[in-house]
Enzyme design. Sequence first.
Site, short mmCIF file in Angstrom:
data_model
loop_
_atom_site.label_atom_id
_atom_site.label_comp_id
_atom_site.label_asym_id
_atom_site.label_seq_id
_atom_site.Cartn_x
_atom_site.Cartn_y
_atom_site.Cartn_z
N ASP A 64 34.31 -16.88 10.87
CA ASP A 64 34.45 -17.97 11.85
C ASP A 64 35.82 -17.95 12.51
OD1 ASP A 64 31.92 -18.85 11.30
OD2 ASP A 64 32.52 -20.73 10.34
N ASP A 65 35.92 -18.67 13.64
CA ASP A 65 37.18 -18.97 14.33
C ASP A 65 37.78 -17.75 15.02
OD1 ASP A 65 36.75 -21.46 13.24
OD2 ASP A 65 38.30 -21.28 11.71
N HIS B 27 31.71 -25.56 14.81
CA HIS B 27 33.04 -25.65 14.19
C HIS B 27 33.11 -26.96 13.41
CE1 HIS B 27 37.25 -24.92 13.68
NE2 HIS B 27 37.65 -25.87 14.49
#
Length: 307
Positions: free
Chosen positions: A13-14, A133
């Site tokens: 992620d991210d 998110h």
Amino acid sequence: MPQSRMQLVVTGDDFGYCPRRNQGLVECFLSGGITTVSLLVNGSAAQEAAELAKRHSIPIGLHANLSEGVPMCPNLLQSTLVDHRGLFHGKMGFRRCLERGQLCLTQVEMELRAQVRRFTELTGQRPQHMDGHQHVHVLPGVRQVFAQVLSDLSIPFTRVPVEPGLHSCPWLQAPLRTFYRQVEQDALDSIPVFRKYSLRWPDVYLGLTTMGQNMSVSSLQRALSHALSTESSDGTPTEHLLSAELMVHPGYPSLPGEGGCGEGPDDFSQSPERQHELQVLTDPSLSTLYRSQGVQLSCFRELHTST
């Protein structure tokens, strides 16, 4: 070699949060530690991330962000989604505003569509998977809008964060345990909505109990063992090769003032926990564990799912 028992997508992620996050995620992919990434299109290094994904043929999806930084839709820079600074309300602030009925869900939809458009501009393709998110996509009200957008735009896969073994982790701090259990309940409540819109997701989700300092080869082994002995997220037995997603956050610590989504990096991003995850995910003993458990690393387009 043991017979394959699980297809495992390992999602970093991210992606796009900062150059050092991008560097760590690419290294992790090239070493076999992750199989796909989830892009924050409002991250300060999103364009660099998209270029890196193209260069290294990294499967990439969208990490829909309604809680950190600046909206992508220019019409929402003054809206219910932002505070007086023009920034999203934050992980818990978004939830509080939603509970109080202070968020306009039409504006949520506008922002989600704007983020998909930006993803397509950056990558030249629609996302194959789209998650939230800080798990905002499974929140009440948001889940319906989110599912509608994915259905309209033919985005097939999402994430349902219901983790086997979550309730037997005494090492989790009480506030974190409370938050994770709420995420789990919101995710369970999202299943009928996601089914209505014919969305797909892996049979099992992993990653809440193995984040940051809690990640180790032994904790991943424990999580895999729970997954391999469980049912799918909607409670039905799986009669095929089990599919699973492991959510991870490898990288290098963000430098102060560098990165973020419009307001600088948060504490977790500047901590050594990201690099710790990178080290665990690239540990050769993890590959040995996967082989011994019959775990086959995959990306979303390769999955066989019951959903």
